[in-house]
Every structure is written in C-alpha cells, then in structure tokens.
Enzyme design. Sequence first.
Site, mmCIF file in Angstrom:
data_model
loop_
_atom_site.group_PDB
_atom_site.id
_atom_site.type_symbol
_atom_site.label_atom_id
_atom_site.label_comp_id
_atom_site.label_asym_id
_atom_site.label_seq_id
_atom_site.Cartn_x
_atom_site.Cartn_y
_atom_site.Cartn_z
ATOM 1 C CB ILE A 105 -0.969 -0.019 1.220
ATOM 2 C CG1 ILE A 105 -1.931 1.166 1.196
ATOM 3 C CG2 ILE A 105 -0.218 -0.134 2.525
ATOM 4 C CD1 ILE A 105 -3.058 1.094 2.231
ATOM 5 C CB CYS A 106 1.132 4.084 0.914
ATOM 6 S SG CYS A 106 1.468 5.846 1.150
ATOM 7 C CB ALA A 107 5.577 5.012 -0.702
ATOM 8 C CE1 TYR A 127 -0.814 9.724 -0.510
ATOM 9 C CE2 TYR A 127 0.839 10.854 -1.828
ATOM 10 C CZ TYR A 127 -0.176 10.890 -0.889
ATOM 11 O OH TYR A 127 -0.561 12.090 -0.340
ATOM 12 C CB ALA A 152 -4.308 -0.160 -1.197
#
Length: 187
Positions: A105-107, A127, A152
């Site tokens: 998720i994210c970075a 992200y 995500a």
Amino acid sequence: MMQAEVLLLIANGSEDLESVTIIDVLRRANIPLLLTSIEDNVQVTCARGTRIEADICLDALDDAAQYPMLVLPGGVEGAERLAASVQVQQRVKYQVSTGRVLAAICAAPALVLGEKGFLSGKAATCYPRFAERLGVPWQNAAVVEDGALITAQGPGSALAFALTLVTRLRDHYEAERIASEMLVSWP
C-alpha cells in the site's frame, strides 16, 4: 514461534494509519499475523511518531519460514527502508515466484515492488505521487487486485485494503462481518 498466515513487515518510517489498520482488521478476523520489524530491534517508530512493538525482528526469522501472505505498508521512509533491505527483497521474490499473495500500500508498491521489477505485466496502484515509479500503468482505484498481487493507494484506502486482505484469506462474509462491527460500508 506461532504459525502465521500473514507476515507484515514494518520499518522506522512506516505509515502509522496503514500499519495499525492492517494489524487491527486482521486481528479482528482472527488471522494469525506475525508483525515483523526489519530494524535491529522490535521497537519501530512510524512516520507520525506512533511507536509499535513488533513480535520479532526479521533477522530472527527462519529463512525457510513460508507465509501465505506478505504485506508491506507504505510511508516514504518506511518503504525506502523496506526496498533497501536484501532480506525483504528475498521474501518478496519468494512470494512472487511461488504465487503466494503479496500486498502493498501507498509508497510500497512503487518503491519496494515497482522499482525492483516485481510488477511487470501486473495491474497495480500506489500513492499518486509515486505513480511514475510504479513501473506499470497506474490504476486510479483505492485497491487493485491482480492475481496474487493486491495494491492500494494510501492512508485513506487502508481500511478497504485490510478488508480486501480478509476477503482473500477468509471470505467476503468475514470482511462484511468485520466492516459491520466497525460501522463501515463494505464494499
């Protein structure tokens, strides 16, 4: 050592909300989780200062231990630290080569997976600021599933991400039960 279904790797700088949300939701589903610090000790300080005590350090894990799911939270510094770890890259490579579930998720999808070539031919998200570093076309969706890969976008999608992990490891009904108890619409 407990038999875990999920290996969740955290580092100094991991995103607080993502890390805690994943832990919370998986534990609500009674999914055995091994919270693992990649640092020299079990105490990790997240990006916003939240301190988390992991169950174990990555160095102490049996190299032969296998987990149905490997989860990588974001946070820029945390994702950079995960990406720089040879042990993390070996674990990621194993998950990919054996078709086991890999979730980020994210970075983390961009920095830990994309820049290392693990997303080739896959649909993924991250992200938005890291979209160009993903290595594949960025999907503008909160959560993207492509086979054994789950990605995500960031803190705002952490709950949907965690519920998706529950769906994958248990079923949709268990994710709905947890969402209902948390007063969350799902999906």
